[in-house]
Design an enzyme around this catalytic site. Structure first.
Site, mmCIF file in Angstrom:
data_model
loop_
_atom_site.group_PDB
_atom_site.id
_atom_site.type_symbol
_atom_site.label_atom_id
_atom_site.label_comp_id
_atom_site.label_asym_id
_atom_site.label_seq_id
_atom_site.Cartn_x
_atom_site.Cartn_y
_atom_site.Cartn_z
ATOM 1 N N MET A 289 0.849 -1.196 0.000
ATOM 2 C CA MET A 289 0.000 0.000 0.000
ATOM 3 C C MET A 289 0.883 1.243 0.000
ATOM 4 S SD MET A 289 -2.835 1.481 -0.093
ATOM 5 C CE MET A 289 -2.943 3.264 -0.123
ATOM 6 N N HIS A 323 6.620 -0.281 -7.914
ATOM 7 C CA HIS A 323 5.204 0.048 -8.141
ATOM 8 C C HIS A 323 4.709 1.027 -7.081
ATOM 9 C CE1 HIS A 323 0.936 -1.143 -9.232
ATOM 10 N NE2 HIS A 323 0.758 -0.611 -8.033
ATOM 11 N N GLU A 324 4.986 0.727 -5.820
ATOM 12 C CA GLU A 324 4.482 1.595 -4.749
ATOM 13 C C GLU A 324 5.177 2.948 -4.740
ATOM 14 O OE1 GLU A 324 1.812 0.589 -3.440
ATOM 15 O OE2 GLU A 324 2.013 -1.435 -4.247
#
Length: 900
Positions: A289, A323-324
């Site tokens: 996240m 990605h994060e």
């Protein structure tokens, strides 16, 4: 998307800043906590009530401080559990426009469902701080997960992405534990009781509620710094873990600071916060996240032990970290206006995450992996009648979680890759930079991105991309040959093969990517903008559409052309080979071609001379190029075959013939690669070995099965703890479970319970799902749904069972017979329930099963997973149609070619 299509909060007030303070945390028992939140408001319209989001919170007092010294209390507080809102009725009217401060006292629970403010259990690997809560088996850490709509579980708030505000945060915790939040620590003061401290943090930038985060626990960290300077300083980058695990964060750390610098350069905007923290969380519903400045990760997505981890997780860590970090700009600095445009966050971060990994590790050739692991799964979901457009209407919280799927992430990233290839990556990134700069600290729409890219490229991006984003599905290009020219026709592709005229009205802009010379990388820049056209000046000896599989479409060639491309596969890139395999398999399922054609095509790999490496497009067939990724080609071959084997598994003769087919196909490559690692083997070679040994052993290669069993016995007996190499653990465990009995099953289950390897539990669950005996399948199903398997991991076990023809029916019966228990266990977090159902039920291939599943769920409240029930039904229907159509033909082909 019009606001009347969204179930949103009234627009009478807007938050400007939140000041949150948490105290009286009960570290044990009911795990309750108390808090106050002061929200500075911009009052837009006069009102006698304030509506905001809450979920499983109790508000004990609320009052509004008006301009000046006056205040008004909430005379009545009511809750609407369905809409997850609280309404504060005020004793006097708030006049607008004005400013005010809403102060709320509330209480909540640090739950165990991986949503909101929650606790994670773990087994300590080092002596822990005395205050850490614990029971007989586990210790506990605490963290948050707010995306998409779970900030409201932690504190009352205006929990919508376009209601951005800044945040001040303070928490009271034991003195011997560490607290983290988005921003650096501001101050530490003595707590209200001995042994406690109050930790406060600097004010955050303006951001959405879902990006707020905090955590506390018995943490330690490894630290590095960026090489670039930001405001005169090299930024600190840290990976936090619970005590004893920090060294496993080294690989993520090595990547993180380099990626921050890379994105700062390609986005032409410096990383905007004063620090970057990555935190390993022991129980986590997603992979990671992107909370701004405090990124949280499932342990397998951020930790890697050079001594005991499977090397395939190194690739995963590198990608998920990238990605994060991409989200820190694309999603955090600039956020989608509403969840209908989630793809703006996730599609872009997926593509640019792989771009960063390719930058750091060009030798991994990740674009081959992207085509097999991203493009192909996106095709599979989008080929269903019940798919959805990339930009999809979303009404409320339970709708939102269901669109975190292969369409938003993988189709989104695939069309981004297609567009970036068309515009050129540099031009594309310039447009992205302009978009980010124009909307910093605000919200934006798909149109805003298209406008920026149009300006940067001088092309009308909206006109070429609009159908890709707003229309459901994707096209298949059907090729018809004539001397010196080809006819190409586009139509919507459905895996059921029964496209209706009203479903085939979209005309996509399709970059054809026509390659006519295998010796050069040159591609003809032609696009199909009509339903069909003729292309002239074609080299009859060689041509290939969709070079490097950059276009998001399937291609159907005449059988003779497919045979020629198969013969010329050494002259194709890895991406092209994967695309050909995937297209051929998908077209067979849909009835556009046959399984016989697919098997004939794959048969050519049996005598592959260079099965350990792929050759580049410009090298000779005898050369080897370690910068290519042939493991991804074999992975696509094996996954395509696995799908065919799964669908025809109930026909014993076909099942036996397909097993023999796969065994003969894999034997030369598996025997040549062998068991032993060379001194200078690269990452791709190591992955390929595990893939080939696992797959060949799974279909009964006698010598491989025997060697797997020998090594396993040495390992479990304790005679040789190193007999099972970490990179072959998955292959060996899968082979011995599928070819063994209760002894092997129990040994791997014991390994699951005792392993300390960060990836060990996931590897064991997938292997245990390969059981062949009904009683073992039943035992494993009960084990998966017990408290021995963490909530975050249950889908790993059920997905493996569902892929196993001998176990999937037992799994469905258990879910059906124990639905109240399954639902009760998982429904605290609909992300978990939705994912488990989708992975557990879509492998069947009979209309009877489709009807049975539909009948079971017909009278139930399916909100939160209703979209997935549609995906399950469509997939089973497609499988059943395919089986009925090709069953006799497949059996005849296998018999004619000596596999039966």
């Amino acid at each position: 998307m019009p606001s009347d299509d969204r179930d949103v909060l009234p627009d009478v007030v807007k938050p400007v800043n939140y000041d949150i303070s948490l105290h009286d945390l009960e570290l044990g028992g009911s795990y309750s906590y108390h808090g106050t939140v002061k929200i500075d408001l911009e009052v837009r319209k006069s009102t006698t009530e304030i509506v905001l989001n809450t979920l499983q919170l109790k508000i004990s007092h609320a009052e509004v401080q008006l301009e000046g010294s006056r205040s008004t209390q909430a005379s009545k507080i009511t809750y609407d559990d369905k809409s997850q809102r609280a309404t504060l009725a005020l004793s006097e009217e708030l006049k607008g426009p004005s400013k005010a401060t809403l102060a709320i006292q509330f209480s909540g629970t640090m739950n165990n469902v991986m949503a909101g403010f929650y606790r994670s259990k773990y087994k300590p690997v080092a002596p822990a701080a005395p205050s850490v809560p614990r029971d007989d088996e586990f210790h506990y850490m605490f963290s948050t997960q707010f995306e998409s709509c779970d900030a409201r579980r932690a504190f009352p708030c205006f929990d919508e992405p376009n209601l951005k505000a800044s945040f001040d945060f303070e928490i009271e915790i034991p003195e011997d534990q560490t607290a983290l939040s988005n921003m650096p620590e501001k101050e530490v003061k003595p707590g209200s009781k001995s042994g406690l401290k109050k930790v406060s943090f600097e004010r955050s930038p303006k951001m959405s509620t879902y990006l707020l985060a905090w955590a506390f626990g018995d943490f330690e960290y490894v630290e590095g710094h960026t090489k670039r300077s930001y405001n005169g300083k090299n930024l600190p980058v840290r990976v936090y873990t619970t005590r004893g695990l920090k060294e496993q964060g080294r690989f993520a750390l090595q990547n993180a600071h380099r990626v921050v610098d890379y994105f700062s350069e390609v986005f032409r905007i410096d990383y905007p916060l004063p620090k970057v923290d990555l935190l390993a969380v022991h129980e986590f519903s997603h992979g990671a996240m992107e909370n701004w400045g405090l990124i949280t990760y499932r342990t397998t997505a951020v930790l890697f032990d050079e001594a005991s981890s499977d090397v395939k997780y190194k690739n995963r860590v590198a990608y998920v970290v990238a990605h994060e970090l991409a989200h820190q700009w694309f999603g955090n600095l600039v956020t989608m206006d509403w969840w209908s445009e989630l793809w703006l966050n996730e599609g872009f971060a997926t593509w640019v995450g792989w771009l960063a990994v390719d930058h750091l590790y060009p030798e991994w050739n990740v674009w081959g992996q992207f085509v097999s692991d991203s493009v192909q799964p996106a095709f599979t979901l989008d080929a269903l009648r019940g798919s959805h457009p990339i930009e999809v209407p979303v009404r409320d919280a339970l709708d939102i979680d269901q669109i975190f799927d292969h369409i938003s992430y993988l189709k989104g990233s695939s069309v981004i890759r297609m567009l970036s290839a068309h515009l050129g990556v540099e031009v594309f990134l310039k447009g992205v930079s302009d978009y980010l700069k124009a909307h910093m600290y605000g919200n934006a729409t798909t149109k805003d991105l298209w406008d920026a890219l149009s300006k940067a490229s001088g092309q009308d991006v909206t006109s070429v991309m609009d159908t890709w984003i707003r229309k459901i599905g994707f096209p298949v290009i059907t090729v018809a040959e004539e001397p010196g020219q080809i006819g190409v026709r586009q139509s919507r592709f459905l895996s059921t093969g029964d496209v209706k005229p009203e479903e085939d009205e979209t005309t996509w802009w399709i970059p054809l990517g026509l390659k006519t010379d295998p010796e050069t990388p040159d591609v003809r820049a032609e696009a199909l903008t009509a339903k069909e056209t003729t292309i002239r000046d074609i080299n009859d000896s060689f041509y290939k559409l969709n070079a490097d599989q950059t276009g998001f479409f399937r291609t159907g060639y005449p059988p003779e052309r497919l045979a020629k491309l198969s013969a010329a596969r050494h002259q194709l890139t890895v991406e092209d080979r994967i695309g050909l395999i995937g297209d051929t398999a998908a077209l067979a399922i849909a009835g556009n071609s046959t399984t016989a054609g697919l098997l004939s095509f794959l048969e050519g790999f049996q005598n592959e001379e260079n099965y350990l490496y792929a050759t580049s497009a410009n090298s000779s067939p005898s050369s080897t190029d370690p910068a290519t990724n042939f493991s991804s080609v074999w992975s696509q071959v094996i996954s395509s075959l696995a799908n065919v084997r799964s669908i025809f598994a109930d026909n014993e003769a076909i099942a036996k013939g397909l097993q023999e087919f796969q065994l003969r196909l894999l034997t030369p490559a598996a025997e040549k690669i062998g068991w032993d690692f060379g001194p200078n083997e690269d990452f791709l070679q190591i992955q390929l070995r595990a893939l080939l040994l696992s797959s060949a052993g799974g279909v009964g290669h006698k010598e491989i099965v025997a060697e797997a069993q020998r090594r396993f016995q040495l390992y479990v007996s304790g005679d040789d703890p190193k007999a099972v190499h970490p990179n072959l653990r998955s292959a060996i465990f899968r082979v011995v479970v599928s070819k063994g009995g209760r002894a092997e099953y129990e040994a791997v289950k014991k390994e699951f319970l005792q392993t300390t390897s960060v990836d060990g539990k996931e590897i064991c669950l997938v292997a245990l799902g390969r059981v062949q005996m009904p009683e073992l399948a039943q035992d494993f199903i009960e084990f998966v749904f017990s408290d021995k398997v963490a909530l975050q991991d249950k889908h790993s076990g059920t997905a493996s069972l569902a892929a196993n023809p001998k176990a999937r029916l037992h799994l469905w019966r258990y879910i059906k017979d124990h639905w109240d228990s399954v639902h009760g266990t998982l429904a605290g977090n609909f992300v978990v329930l939705d994912r488990l159902l989708k992975m557990s039920l879509k492998q069947f291939a009979s209309h009877e099963m489709e009807r049975e599943i539909a009948a079971f769920f017909k009278d139930k409240d399916n909100r939160g997973y209703d979209r997935s029930l549609g995906v399950i039904a469509d997939t089973i229907r497609s499988n059943a149609n395919y089986k009925e159509r090709d069953e006799q033909l497949v059996q005849e082909w296998l018999s004619a070619h000596g596999y039966l």
